[in-house]
Scaffold this active site. Structure first.
Site, PDB file in Angstrom:
ATOM      1  CG  HIS A   1      -1.810   1.207   1.308  1.00 38.26           C
ATOM      2  ND1 HIS A   1      -3.169   1.097   1.453  1.00 38.26           N
ATOM      3  CD2 HIS A   1      -1.569   2.538   1.227  1.00 38.26           C
ATOM      4  CE1 HIS A   1      -3.711   2.302   1.477  1.00 38.26           C
ATOM      5  NE2 HIS A   1      -2.749   3.204   1.341  1.00 38.26           N
TER       6      HIS A   1
ATOM      7  CG  HIS B   1      -1.024   7.145  -1.301  1.00 36.39           C
ATOM      8  ND1 HIS B   1      -2.301   7.249  -1.791  1.00 36.39           N
ATOM      9  CD2 HIS B   1      -1.124   6.521  -0.110  1.00 36.39           C
ATOM     10  CE1 HIS B   1      -3.148   6.720  -0.912  1.00 36.39           C
ATOM     11  NE2 HIS B   1      -2.456   6.276   0.118  1.00 36.39           N
ATOM     12  CG  LEU B   2       4.344   5.395  -6.087  1.00 31.15           C
ATOM     13  CD1 LEU B   2       4.829   4.510  -7.241  1.00 31.15           C
ATOM     14  CD2 LEU B   2       5.503   5.691  -5.145  1.00 31.15           C
ATOM     15  NE  ARG B   3      -0.075  11.939  -2.800  1.00 24.87           N
ATOM     16  CZ  ARG B   3      -1.021  11.485  -1.981  1.00 24.87           C
ATOM     17  NH1 ARG B   3      -2.064  10.833  -2.452  1.00 24.87           N
ATOM     18  NH2 ARG B   3      -0.946  11.669  -0.689  1.00 24.87           N
TER      19      ARG B   3
ATOM     20  CG  ASN C   1      -5.871   8.045  -3.232  1.00 20.00           C
ATOM     21  OD1 ASN C   1      -4.843   7.507  -3.647  1.00 20.00           O
ATOM     22  ND2 ASN C   1      -5.911   8.690  -2.081  1.00 20.00           N
TER      23      ASN C   1
ATOM     24  CE  LYS D   1      -8.140   1.680  -0.329  1.00 19.51           C
ATOM     25  NZ  LYS D   1      -6.850   2.164   0.087  1.00 19.51           N
TER      26      LYS D   1
ATOM     27  CG  HIS E   1      -9.420   4.400   3.876  1.00 16.09           C
ATOM     28  ND1 HIS E   1      -8.268   5.141   3.732  1.00 16.09           N
ATOM     29  CD2 HIS E   1     -10.013   4.864   4.999  1.00 16.09           C
ATOM     30  CE1 HIS E   1      -8.185   6.024   4.728  1.00 16.09           C
ATOM     31  NE2 HIS E   1      -9.242   5.874   5.502  1.00 16.09           N
TER      32      HIS E   1
ATOM     33  CG  HIS F   1      -4.274   2.452   5.957  1.00 13.68           C
ATOM     34  ND1 HIS F   1      -5.593   2.417   6.352  1.00 13.68           N
ATOM     35  CD2 HIS F   1      -4.275   3.004   4.724  1.00 13.68           C
ATOM     36  CE1 HIS F   1      -6.346   2.909   5.393  1.00 13.68           C
ATOM     37  NE2 HIS F   1      -5.570   3.275   4.384  1.00 13.68           N
TER      38      HIS F   1
ATOM     39  CG  ASP G   1      -1.308   5.022   3.922  1.00 12.52           C
ATOM     40  OD1 ASP G   1      -1.458   5.340   2.723  1.00 12.52           O
ATOM     41  OD2 ASP G   1      -2.055   5.430   4.825  1.00 12.52           O
TER      42      ASP G   1
ATOM     43  CG  HIS H   1      -0.123  15.455   0.920  1.00  8.23           C
ATOM     44  ND1 HIS H   1      -1.034  15.479  -0.124  1.00  8.23           N
ATOM     45  CD2 HIS H   1      -0.602  14.549   1.794  1.00  8.23           C
ATOM     46  CE1 HIS H   1      -2.007  14.605   0.125  1.00  8.23           C
ATOM     47  NE2 HIS H   1      -1.771  14.029   1.266  1.00  8.23           N
TER      48      HIS H   1
HETATM   49 ZN   LIG Z   1      -3.294   5.213   1.740  1.00  9.59          ZN
END
Ligand SMILES: [Zn+2]
Length: 345
Positions: free
Chosen positions: A15, A17-19, A43, A100, A137, A175, A248, A252
């Site tokens: 899990h 996030h790489l954006r 997301n 997801k 989630h 998570h 996770d 940002h």
């Molecule tokens: Zn996440």
């Protein structure tokens, strides 16, 4: 013991996030330094809801790596009005690793998420039929529910309902952040959970300081009580096959991090995540269980081969940079500016 070295099978991250764009270009190197595979969260600003979008995103990710062997795995972002034909086809072609579930409005870019679980029963039937996984989630968002109780309410009001209706469906409570959620995983069939480093390192006292929020320790689900941290450490370090690594890590821009609850949630741990896990397992006298948590339990649950390569992690003091920067990108590193005790060679 000052000098120690461990060697483990190459870990995956189940899990992350790489954006996109400049953040993706900046952060992906941290995953490829240690992982063979990552489940990259869908997301995005335009959520990944079709096979075509998933393939485009995989290509975007792969372009940022020199190492071509790195494998991004993408779950489909489930919505109330998903195209079921495309979803089923894309699962069969292994374009999607699973589905997801973001309940609507629980975290970054979740406003397109599911408003009522029953609306996605046809989606869950497809996952069940194809023996694919549901990634969750697990937070219920409502004005009456305290931020610390969202996971418990999700388990009681939603997850139990799904579990009963689809008893063979493999579900990952991602998570997992509370003793309540982790106990549920442990006690129920066809359930697994990923555990982040932060939920084993910080509690709500590190997030809410007087009347302020420390935005660099603020993620969803939020860190909870000491008893939750202790329970998560116990499960992670037990060797229990149901629990495995999912950082996770969620970068940002620093400008989106403000000291109140309107801050974007997410902790960026990629520059030191495996090192933090090693530290936790060392503290718990469980270094011999790190490999199963980081490298074996995940692929077994996802029915994928365990990696062949190995990595070495050395007990060695070093100081992590406070920020990750690249042109206009500036991201605060979790544990940035602090001394760490383990380092990947
Ligand atoms: Zn996440």
């Amino acid at each position: 013991m000052n000098e120690a070295m461990i060697e483990i099978i190459q870990p995956d991250d189940w899990h992350i996030h790489l954006r996109q764009e400049e953040i993706l270009n900046t952060v992906s190197q941290y995953s490829s330094r240690i992982n063979n595979r990552c489940i990259v969260m869908p997301n995005l600003d335009i959520p990944i809801t079709t096979g075509e979008l998933a393939n485009q995103y995989k290509n975007e990710i792969k372009k940022t790596f020199q190492n071509n062997s790195f494998i991004p795995l993408i779950p489909c972002y489930l919505t109330d009005s998903l195209n079921l034909i495309d979803f089923e086809e894309s699962l069969k072609k292994e374009i999607f690793i699973g589905g997801k579930l973001y309940p609507a409005n629980v975290t970054t870019n979740s406003e397109y998420g599911v408003s009522n679980i029953e609306k996605i029963y046809p989606v869950l039937e497809i996952l069940d039929k194809l023996n694919k996984n549901l990634l969750v989630h697990g937070e219920k968002n409502s004005q009456n529910i305290n931020i610390f109780d969202r996971e418990k309410y999700f388990v009681d009001d939603e997850l139990i309902k799904i579990r009963k209706k689809f008893s063979n469906l493999n579900i990952i409570l991602e998570h997992v952040s509370s003793k309540y959620g982790a106990d549920f995983i442990s006690e129920n069939n066809n359930m697994a959970g990923t555990i982040t480093p932060q939920h084993m390192l910080i509690t709500k006292k590190d997030v809410f300081v007087d009347d302020d929020v420390n935005p660099h320790n603020f993620c969803m689900p939020v860190a909870k009580e000491e008893k939750d941290l202790i329970a998560l450490r116990k499960y992670a370090c037990s060797g229990n096959r149901k629990f495995f690594l999912g950082t996770d890590s969620a970068p940002h821009h620093i400008k989106d991090k403000v000291p109140n609850l309107s801050s974007k949630p997410g902790i960026f741990s990629s520059p030191c995540s495996i090192e933090l896990y090693a530290e936790i397992f060392d503290q718990e006298n469980a270094l011999n269980k790190l490999e199963s948590f980081a490298s074996i339990n995940g692929p077994i649950f996802y029915k994928l081969p365990v990696n062949k390569n190995k990595i070495k992690i050395m007990k060695k003091k070093w100081i992590l940079n406070e920020y990750t920067t690249n042109n206009k990108v500036k991201i605060k590193n979790f544990y940035g500016g602090q001394e760490l005790n383990w380092k990947v060679l």
